[in-house]
Design a protein around this motif. Structure first.
Motif, mmCIF file in Angstrom:
data_model
loop_
_atom_site.group_PDB
_atom_site.id
_atom_site.type_symbol
_atom_site.label_atom_id
_atom_site.label_comp_id
_atom_site.label_asym_id
_atom_site.label_seq_id
_atom_site.Cartn_x
_atom_site.Cartn_y
_atom_site.Cartn_z
ATOM 1 N N GLU A 194 13.917 86.843 74.458
ATOM 2 C CA GLU A 194 14.270 86.112 73.229
ATOM 3 C C GLU A 194 13.619 84.731 73.165
ATOM 4 N N HIS A 195 13.388 84.113 74.335
ATOM 5 C CA HIS A 195 12.959 82.716 74.332
ATOM 6 C C HIS A 195 11.731 82.446 75.188
ATOM 7 N N GLY A 196 11.165 83.485 75.811
ATOM 8 C CA GLY A 196 9.990 83.283 76.649
ATOM 9 C C GLY A 196 10.265 82.515 77.916
ATOM 10 N N LEU A 197 11.505 82.591 78.419
ATOM 11 C CA LEU A 197 11.880 81.864 79.630
ATOM 12 C C LEU A 197 12.094 82.848 80.778
ATOM 13 N N PRO A 198 11.141 82.959 81.704
ATOM 14 C CA PRO A 198 11.381 83.825 82.865
ATOM 15 C C PRO A 198 12.582 83.366 83.672
ATOM 16 N N THR A 199 12.830 82.058 83.689
ATOM 17 C CA THR A 199 14.003 81.509 84.365
ATOM 18 C C THR A 199 14.358 80.178 83.724
ATOM 19 N N ALA A 200 15.650 79.877 83.680
ATOM 20 C CA ALA A 200 16.097 78.588 83.153
ATOM 21 C C ALA A 200 16.198 77.543 84.249
ATOM 22 N N TYR A 201 15.917 77.950 85.475
ATOM 23 C CA TYR A 201 16.048 77.058 86.621
ATOM 24 C C TYR A 201 14.653 76.674 87.095
ATOM 25 N N GLU A 221 29.687 79.624 80.980
ATOM 26 C CA GLU A 221 29.103 80.920 80.659
ATOM 27 C C GLU A 221 27.935 81.246 81.577
ATOM 28 N N ALA A 222 27.105 80.243 81.888
ATOM 29 C CA ALA A 222 25.977 80.466 82.793
ATOM 30 C C ALA A 222 26.477 80.865 84.180
ATOM 31 N N GLY A 223 27.601 80.289 84.599
ATOM 32 C CA GLY A 223 28.152 80.619 85.902
ATOM 33 C C GLY A 223 28.764 81.999 85.973
ATOM 34 N N PHE A 224 29.323 82.470 84.876
ATOM 35 C CA PHE A 224 29.965 83.779 84.845
ATOM 36 C C PHE A 224 28.981 84.922 84.596
ATOM 37 N N THR A 225 27.764 84.594 84.189
ATOM 38 C CA THR A 225 26.781 85.627 83.882
ATOM 39 C C THR A 225 25.592 85.507 84.835
ATOM 40 N N ARG A 226 24.538 86.269 84.569
ATOM 41 C CA ARG A 226 23.422 86.344 85.499
ATOM 42 C C ARG A 226 22.292 85.402 85.103
ATOM 43 N N ALA A 227 21.535 84.977 86.114
ATOM 44 C CA ALA A 227 20.533 83.934 85.916
ATOM 45 C C ALA A 227 19.488 84.307 84.884
ATOM 46 N N LYS A 228 19.196 85.596 84.749
ATOM 47 C CA LYS A 228 18.169 86.022 83.802
ATOM 48 C C LYS A 228 18.553 85.744 82.355
ATOM 49 N N ASP A 229 19.840 85.484 82.091
ATOM 50 C CA ASP A 229 20.309 85.226 80.726
ATOM 51 C C ASP A 229 20.710 83.777 80.492
ATOM 52 N N THR A 230 20.508 82.916 81.475
ATOM 53 C CA THR A 230 20.952 81.526 81.338
ATOM 54 C C THR A 230 20.249 80.809 80.194
ATOM 55 N N GLY A 231 18.946 81.005 80.065
ATOM 56 C CA GLY A 231 18.216 80.348 78.976
ATOM 57 C C GLY A 231 18.760 80.738 77.617
ATOM 58 N N ASN A 232 19.100 82.014 77.454
ATOM 59 C CA ASN A 232 19.678 82.496 76.204
ATOM 60 C C ASN A 232 21.033 81.858 75.937
ATOM 61 N N ILE A 233 21.850 81.733 76.956
ATOM 62 C CA ILE A 233 23.178 81.146 76.815
ATOM 63 C C ILE A 233 23.086 79.671 76.432
#
Length: 505
Positions: free
Chosen positions: A330-337, A28-40
């Motif tokens: 939703e989670h206060g994560l500017p980036t999951a990377y 799912e993280a690969g199919f979507t955009r980096a800004k939503d990875t933390g949420n996924i």
């Protein structure tokens, strides 16, 4: 008498299914955009955090707690005697663990189809309902001794019981939720930046074969896999382009379509009882009945669940949250990377959908355009290369506004620009974020830097057009810098100044 070999085999199978959760998260993280990875990632974690206790409290009893035609029974905290249904040599808790991970798998399928625009609390609620009621009831029909199993319906490893349940729930959820902002243009055509990777055809084949993997020959398995590989891309294109249902990971096609197809093909290709092996039409019709019944049950149940959520806590995130990323909101994560610069796709956003309301923090006042998008003029010494004044306009703006800015610049005659993904913040030091409870003194946010050198088009017109696009009424809408340009050289022709900026006749 317990068998260590059987127990280890069941626990190994449970571990492999459990690790599918990590696989789904990466997919799912690969199919979507980096800004939503933390949420996924958080959603895939919460499937087990929520699904395990609710399946223990309610779901397992409904699925295996009796021999009723529709439901098993009510057995909170699984205190009953299940020795009659245990596989040979397998202790109860090994069997319970195995069934729990399948339940969580059915719930997590839905997260991919509804990714990038679903409120986190809403996801937790419908994930709970799938684990508590939707999956266990249809699972009882198939695996718990319910009416379908009594008729002879066969699904060995979950094509219908797990995958199709998740696929149908995905279809209902994605339809009610609607497409992501920017997914379709004004003519209804899907934009390629939010498309699919058709290499998932192999996964569709694995989903399809799970129903009859114990009943078909090697040749039969190959036929099922080939059919899934052919049908899956067609299904993805249908839902994406014809039905206009935005499914970022293709979950509806992979799990719903391929799960149903594999179950039906089992009725044709099963060595013992299949229609093509002389078993008659009864087994195939039973498979058809099972698929239709489970689709009907899941569709009705999820329609009710999603609509109740939609009209209470709300199902869809706001436009601002969706455009800026659910990870940060939703989670206060500017980036999951961690320690990597986040480069988020510059999504094409329709003017009517991008920031429909002024964005303010904490109810702050609506600021003026000059405050929201300040303009700074920077003079540089030097002698102009021609009589026509050359200027460079640098625009720093939110990523979600880029496509609209680009179109506006094109409309006023600006035909060349350089675009850079940058990180930065203004004098407000960015939106306050916390790391392990400690406020960050400066939070760099992802932005887009657009550099334009103008000669024909007046600088004032460029600035005015940019401000009209970027302005929402909040501090942080962007900044514009204007520089004097001493010279421009076109390398190919050697032209200088104004002439270097003109296209060929």
């Amino acid at each position: 008498m317990y068998s260590s070999v059987n127990t280890i085999w069941v626990l190994l199978g449970a571990a492999l299914v459990f690790f599918m959760q990590a696989g789904f998260a990466m997919c799912e993280a690969g199919f979507t955009r980096a800004k939503d990875t933390g949420n996924i990632l958080m959603k895939n974690l919460m499937d087990f955090c929520i699904g395990t206790p609710i399946f223990w409290l309610l779901g397992f009893g409904l699925m295996f707690g009796g021999a009723g035609a529709i439901i098993g029974g009510f057995d909170p905290f699984v205190r009953g005697d299940y020795s009659a249904i245990l596989p040979d040599g397998v202790p109860f808790f090994a069997f319970f663990l195995f069934q729990t991970v399948f339940c969580a798998t059915a719930a997590t399928i839905v997260s991919g189809a509804m990714a990038e625009r679903t409120k986190f609390i809403s996801y937790c609620i419908y994930s709970l309902m799938i684990s508590a009621l939707v999956y266990p009831i249809s699972g009882h029909w198939i695996w718990g001794g319910g009416w379908l199993s009594q008729l002879g319906f066969h699904d060995f490893a979950g094509s219908t019981a797990v995958h199709m349940v998740g696929g149908v729930a995905s279809l209902i959820g994605a339809k009610i939720l609607g497409p992501r902002i920017g997914k379709y243009d004004k003519d209804g055509k899907p934009r390629a930046i939010l498309g699919h990777n058709l290499s998932i055809a192999a996964l569709g084949g694995l989903v399809a074969i799970t129903a009859g993997c114990d009943m078909v020959s090697v040749a039969g398995a190959a036929i099922i896999g080939i059919c899934a590989g052919i049908v899956l891309p067609l299904a993805v294109e249908f839902f994406d382009k014809v039905a206009k249902i935005d499914d970022p990971v293709g979950a509806i096609s992979v799990h719903g379509v391929c799960g149903a197809m594999g179950t039906l093909l089992t009725g044709l290709l099963a060595v013992d009882g299949g229609l093509f092996y002389g078993g008659g039409v009864k087994f195939f019709l039973t498979q058809c009945l099972g698929v239709v019944s489970v689709i009907a049950w899941v569709a009705v149940a999820m329609l009710i669940i999603f609509n109740v959520i939609k009209h209470t806590v709300g199902l869809r995130a706001s436009a601002v949250e969706e455009l800026e990323g659910l990870g940060i909101h939703e989670h206060g994560l500017p980036t999951a990377y961690a320690d990597f610069s986040q480069s988020t796709s510059m999504t094409a956003v329709a003017k009517a959908n991008a920031y429909p309301e002024p964005v303010t923090e904490g109810g702050a006042r609506k600021v003026t355009p000059d405050e929201a998008v300040p303009v700074q003029v920077v003079s540089a010494p030097g002698v102009p290369a021609s009589d026509v004044k050359l200027s460079k306009v640098t625009i720093i703006c939110n990523q979600a506004k880029f496509e609209e800015l680009k179109n506006t610049m094109n409309e006023i005659g600006v035909t060349g620009m350089t675009v850079t993904q940058v990180l930065g913040c203004g004098i407000q030091k960015g939106k306050t974020e916390y790391y392990r409870g400690v406020p960050m003194t400066m939070n760099l946010l992802p932005k887009v830097q657009v550099d334009i050198v103008v000669s024909k088009v007046p600088v004032s017109q460029v600035v005015s057009a940019a401000k009209s696009v970027l302005y929402t009424g909040s501090i942080g809408d962007g900044k514009i810098f204007v520089y004097d340009v001493e010279d421009v050289v076109k390398v190919r022709t050697g032209e200088h100044g104004y002439d270097a900026l003109q296209g060929e006749e």
